[in-house]
Write a protein that holds these residues in place. Structure first.
Motif, short mmCIF file in Angstrom:
data_model
loop_
_atom_site.label_atom_id
_atom_site.label_comp_id
_atom_site.label_asym_id
_atom_site.label_seq_id
_atom_site.Cartn_x
_atom_site.Cartn_y
_atom_site.Cartn_z
N LEU A 35 28.92 -41.04 18.95
CA LEU A 35 30.05 -40.44 19.64
C LEU A 35 29.64 -40.22 21.08
O LEU A 35 28.64 -39.55 21.33
CB LEU A 35 30.43 -39.10 19.00
CG LEU A 35 30.62 -39.08 17.49
CD1 LEU A 35 30.85 -37.65 17.01
CD2 LEU A 35 31.79 -39.96 17.10
N ILE A 36 30.37 -40.84 22.02
CA ILE A 36 30.07 -40.59 23.43
C ILE A 36 31.30 -39.99 24.09
O ILE A 36 32.39 -40.03 23.52
CB ILE A 36 29.62 -41.88 24.16
CG1 ILE A 36 30.73 -42.92 24.12
CG2 ILE A 36 28.35 -42.44 23.54
CD1 ILE A 36 30.45 -44.12 25.03
N GLY A 37 31.08 -39.43 25.26
CA GLY A 37 32.19 -38.78 25.96
C GLY A 37 31.65 -37.59 26.73
O GLY A 37 30.55 -37.11 26.44
N SER A 38 32.42 -37.11 27.70
CA SER A 38 31.92 -36.01 28.51
C SER A 38 31.87 -34.71 27.70
O SER A 38 32.44 -34.64 26.61
CB SER A 38 32.79 -35.84 29.76
OG SER A 38 34.13 -36.17 29.46
N SER A 39 31.18 -33.72 28.26
CA SER A 39 31.10 -32.43 27.56
C SER A 39 32.50 -31.87 27.40
O SER A 39 33.33 -32.01 28.28
CB SER A 39 30.27 -31.43 28.36
OG SER A 39 29.23 -32.08 29.01
#
Lengths: 243, 282
Positions: A35-39
């Motif tokens: 899972l990637i993505g900004s905080s």
């Protein structure tokens, strides 16, 4: 053969704030889902929902063919089959590394102390922590602590491993030693869902990458596709910033 | 809301959650009733119950003693309130002396250690005797001679030692990284203690602190040995004349009524701190 873990239409909100919106995800045995993505995009919350640490507001989670988002399900039984490692290690400071690793096998799964210790020691040995077994966690370096936390999660023979940004609190030099273990586990066939900021690692290890943004899975696909030819503009923006 | 309506599945799940909640409420109610009914049956069914009831739970005696107890309990409350303020201050000072590291303060540290060790070893009752009868007998100029005054001082001396240890355990429970990060900001040890460590320490020790204060409330009764006409003295006095100990139970009820609001207040305070500091996180 149905998927090991199946999420559909998952929604989670805190009051008015919708943290996860219509998440659908399928995890097969031996999959490594990154899972990637900004905080704040909902990666951690999703992992916590999968481990039933949070009550969900809509949708269904099935694990090993049975719905686990049903309130009547015994959460402890499910959690004992799922391992989880946190960003802040969360080792128990009052127990030695070995006792940290044998607590759940002994108290939850009823394994004899000698057997639990034998397994823990062999795992600690494998991950280069054999000489740290008798020490207390605070005496270890961050990388050692996180490796110990991984061993603790593996000691219960989980069928699924959830890793929540486990290298985010480590300095770059120590990140490698932790990821090495994750890579080894992935190669030996462990099923994993992990939230990570280590893009190169995700690219090498993941079977599938999900890009989360504002609580939705905006895009999912094999790493080659996501990293070199993302469909969504938002994904492209994010990758430009982190790569 | 962006036009989201819960799915059938979610509605069903909410029904199940509601049913489970209702079930736990029912279990809780049933268990509570069963336990208390059984307990009261065991007590009232025992062979000696009529005598015990007549001796300790007689309504006419309670009513008769009530006005005197009501007057006397104010003395307990006054003593408790005055002592509490001093105990908090002295307890904190002693705890701070004990965690000080400056070489200049070593004598103070030694005094702190000896004080807590010795005072906690002396029965509070003995302290009350010693001060209430001993101090006036010294004929020192300018010191009050009242039994109320010296009994209160005895309580302050005794409880400061306990409270100091409670504070110290709180201070030492704050993780060393907090010291390090405060000192890294350039704060002195004293400033670190004052602005970083103690605020965290105090929150952690509120429950044991309350323990000591409840205990203090009841120990105000020790002043009776020095001739202070406080509530327990009044109740015992009544008992000695009328051969009935109901007034002691009445006094106990007063103490309970005094304690419960304090306990609820501290529960509420610590719940509020937790909500504010951990909101949403982990």
């Amino acid at each position: 053969m149905s998927a090991l873990l199946e999420v559909s239409g998952l929604r989670k909100s805190y009051g008015e704030k919708v943290v996860l919106d219509d998440i659908s995800l399928s995890v097969d045995t031996h999959d490594v889902i990154c899972l990637i993505g900004s905080s704040g995009s909902g990666k951690s919350t999703l992992l916590r929902c999968l481990n039933l640490l949070e009550d969900i507001d809509d949708g269904v989670i099935t694990f090993e063919g049975a719905e686990i988002s049903d309130p009547r399900v015994d959460a402890r039984r499910i959690r004992s089959r799922i391992g989880m490692v946190f960003q802040a290690y969360n080792l128990f400071p009052h127990l030695s590394v070995l006792d940290n690793c044998t607590l759940a096998p002994r108290k939850v799964q009823g394994v004899q102390r000698a057997d639990a210790e034998a397994r823990a020691l062999s795992l600690l040995e494998k991950f280069g922590l054999a000489d740290q077994a008798a020490k207390h966690p605070d005496r270890l370096s961050g990388g050692q602590q996180q490796r110990a936390a991984l061993v603790r999660a593996l000691c219960t023979h989980p069928t699924l491993l959830l890793l929540d940004e486990i290298t985010a609190a480590l300095d770059p030099e120590l990140v490698g030693e932790v990821l090495e273990i994750v890579r080894a586990e992935a190669e030996s066939g462990m099923t994993m869902v992990l939230a990570t900021h280590e893009m190169s690692f995700a690219r090498e290890v993941a079977t599938s990458v999900c890009f989360l943004s504002e609580g939705r899975i905006l895009e999912q696909g094999p790493p080659a596709e996501i990293f070199s030819d993302p469909r969504e503009e938002r994904t492209r923006q994010f990758l430009r910033r982190v790569l | 809301m962006t036009g989201w309506t819960p799915s059938q599945h979610e509605l069903e799940r909410r029904r199940v959650r509601r049913r489970l909640r209702t079930r736990s409420v029912l279990i809780a109610t049933a268990m509570t009733i069963v336990v208390f009914v059984v307990l009261s049956l065991v007590v009232t069914g025992s062979p000696g119950w009529p005598q015990v009831q007549a001796l300790f739970f007689s309504w006419p005696d309670a009513r008769e003693a009530l006005p005197d107890i009501w007057d006397a309990i104010w003395l307990n409350i006054k003593m408790f309130l005055i002592a509490e303020v001093f105990i908090l201050v002295f307890g904190m000072l002693i705890a701070m002396a004990r965690v000080s590291r400056s070489p200049w303060l070593v004598p103070l540290r030694i005094v702190g250690v000896v004080y807590t060790d010795v005072i906690r070893g002396i029965p509070t009752l003995l302290l009350v005797y010693l001060l209430a009868f001993g101090m006036p007998a010294l004929h020192l100029q300018g010191l009050p001679n009242g039994a109320f005054f010296w009994a209160t001082v005895a309580l302050i001396i005794s409880y400061s030692a306990y409270v100091a240890e409670v504070f110290r355990s709180g201070i030492e429970s704050v993780h060393p990284s907090q010291w390090a990060s405060a000192q890294a900001l350039g704060l002195s040890r004293g400033q670190t203690l004052r602005h970083v460590v103690i605020p965290q320490a105090v929150r952690r020790v509120v429950p044991p602190l309350l323990n000591d204060f409840v205990s203090l409330q009841k120990d105000t009764a020790l002043a009776s040995v020095a001739g202070v006409f406080e509530a327990v003295f009044v109740a015992r006095d009544y008992g000695n004349y009328n051969f009935n100990y109901t007034p002691l139970v009445v006094v106990a009820c007063f103490f309970i009524v005094l304690t419960v609001p304090l306990a609820r207040l501290t529960d509420w305070l610590s719940a509020r701190y937790r909500r504010r500091e951990l909101a949403g996180a982990l």
